[in-house]
Design an enzyme around this catalytic site. Sequence first.
Site, PDB file in Angstrom:
ATOM      1  N   HIS A  27     -11.867  -4.543   8.106  1.00  0.00           N
ATOM      2  CA  HIS A  27     -12.314  -4.230   6.737  1.00  0.00           C
ATOM      3  C   HIS A  27     -13.538  -3.311   6.728  1.00  0.00           C
ATOM      4  O   HIS A  27     -14.115  -3.092   5.673  1.00  0.00           O
ATOM      5  CB  HIS A  27     -12.690  -5.511   5.967  1.00  0.00           C
ATOM      6  CG  HIS A  27     -11.510  -6.321   5.492  1.00  0.00           C
ATOM      7  ND1 HIS A  27     -10.662  -6.949   6.352  1.00  0.00           N
ATOM      8  CD2 HIS A  27     -11.053  -6.598   4.254  1.00  0.00           C
ATOM      9  CE1 HIS A  27      -9.722  -7.597   5.657  1.00  0.00           C
ATOM     10  NE2 HIS A  27      -9.930  -7.393   4.385  1.00  0.00           N
ATOM     11  N   GLU A  33       0.813  -1.223   0.000  1.00  0.00           N
ATOM     12  CA  GLU A  33       0.000   0.000   0.000  1.00  0.00           C
ATOM     13  C   GLU A  33       0.844   1.269   0.000  1.00  0.00           C
ATOM     14  O   GLU A  33       0.506   2.256  -0.655  1.00  0.00           O
ATOM     15  CB  GLU A  33      -0.966   0.002   1.199  1.00  0.00           C
ATOM     16  CG  GLU A  33      -2.175  -0.911   1.022  1.00  0.00           C
ATOM     17  CD  GLU A  33      -1.885  -2.374   1.308  1.00  0.00           C
ATOM     18  OE1 GLU A  33      -0.758  -2.688   1.751  1.00  0.00           O
ATOM     19  OE2 GLU A  33      -2.776  -3.219   1.095  1.00  0.00           O
TER      20      GLU A  33
END
Lengths: 326, 324
Positions: free
Chosen positions: B129, B60
Amino acid sequence: MVDPYALYETMARIRSFETAASKLLAQTRIGGFLHLSIGQEAVAVGVCAALRRDDLISSTHRGHGHCIAKGGTVERMMAEMFGRESGYCKGRAGSLHIADPNAGILGANAIVGGGLPMGVGAALSAQVRGSDQVSAVFFGEGAVAEGVFHECLNLAGLWRLPVVFVCEHNSWAEMTPVTTHLAAPDVEEFAVPYRIASEVADGNDVLVVHDAASRAVARARAGEGPTLLVCRTYRWRGHFEGDPATYRDPDELAAWQERDPLRALREVLVAEDTSAAARLDALDAEAERAVQRAVEAAEAEPPAPVGTVVEDVYRAPLAIHGGAHA
Amino acid sequence: MPELKYWQAIRSALRDEMARDERVLVLGEDVAQPGGPFGATKGLLDEFGPSRVRDTPISEAAIMGAALGAAMTGLRPVAEIMFLDFMTLAADQLVNQAAKVSWMSGGRFHVPLVVRTICGNRRGTGPQHAQSLEAWLAHVPGLKVVWPSSPGDAYGLLKTAIRDDDPVVVVESLALWGSRGPVDEGADVPLGTAAVRQPGGDLTVAAWGATVPVALDAARHLADEGIGVEVVDVRSISPLDEATILASVAKTGRLVVVHDAVSPAGVGAEIAALAAGQGFDTLRAPVVRVTAPFAPVPFAKHLETAYYPQADDVVAAARRVLER
């Protein structure tokens, strides 16, 4: 063929700039954190001399040398350190954040390893745009322990990006020796798992650095992908100005000072040509004068207006941004 | 005007902008060959090729930073950080770097970067999430943050974000992924604007993302009792459209804020401060926030249902406010 006198001139300018900055901070004429690159000049100069003006670099917290070597002016850098509006960051961000699109300086960086991904991104951009620009990414071996180092080598290796990863291996991560902070202190070994080229250079020999960097840049420009270039060098000052560096052996510093990159090049040139000494002395003197002029000009400028601190937060500010809050 | 699903609207905006401007590229995990974790980039690789549509490693920070460097040197990247929770892995590159480049460089560099990210709230995706971290993002000078609640806005806000010259984080709701709605490809949806989804005179309910349908549901319940609820879809988290929120509060005198994030130091608090400050003279009752409790997001359906604000919770909050 690179002009060794031009290399010397730039190294002298960096040395003068750093020496002046140290004094200015000690005299409290400037403030903030100051991380000096005295002793490491040959890496910045050798690498940047292998780059074109439109190539890009990303730099570090110890970045003054990189910025000067890539074409940043001591006037605007000094103005930044004094908090003047003519500084590279309009006097608001300090010398840890010198950036200049015209000289291809993406930015110095106050986060260790923070500049690697943007340097990789500049190489990605060149590849996508079909340009033959190259991106050189400076970092210390301390950054090798950061996750982004590995993410970036992997990504650049996968995509064969035109990037040169320049590790300034000075054996100290802030105040901690490499034996304490890296399991694999020979950083060039990390080229192997990521399947990229590597070069190891004596980072105190500007001609050697320039040769190695030129090979790496040529590979990148030819579409042959990234290189990890490891330059062994040494930081003469503490991690930051004010750090007495009592954690390291004075003999270690003295041994590296014997290998001063400016003196090393001077010895080579004087051995070739007896008139070199006078020419190099003149370059030293001119570098000092140029920095002194920059200091005087910066000091004479008014401080950046307070109102400018809220400018440039956005390129395209929306009406509501910065609006009055009750 | 075509009717599209939320995810199709995202894909359509990406496709149209890539066709319009060759500087736009898409990079992220699973975005090229797989067509996105949930289909939002399907077909882009075939149409625009592997140079402009790139599958990345699970990195990321490198995705964000590479997109930043590309944005500083002539491209207009759309980086995908699969879930909002994963923004933490890219936080240095987003917060310390991308958000500050314009300011630090004295305005000489700019960062036309879009970060697309999904919030998995209300879909059983659990504590890593489904976090609603919009307040973190909104707290950073230099970032713009939007959260569309409809296919029309998913298209319009993404299109505007790609054309904007600053870093914009576009948060997408997995809970709304299959919802359908009209998409006006010619409509301009400016950043920094809220939208009144339903007019009403008795009470303002401010919501965004997946809580907008919840607010509208509550409004329907209250309409049966003759109570007029004005639902304001905040949709631009940073900057807030203060004028639209204040105008609604001036009309109704009462404000309930609904969000899926936890309360403390959240965007709801910011909106409440706005009402209590600039809107003080128009308020007729205390502002009430309807939010998740101060705990991580549970996975089990019954726990998750209890955790997130439901229409009944909004109705109950509305009654409390209307008693004053």
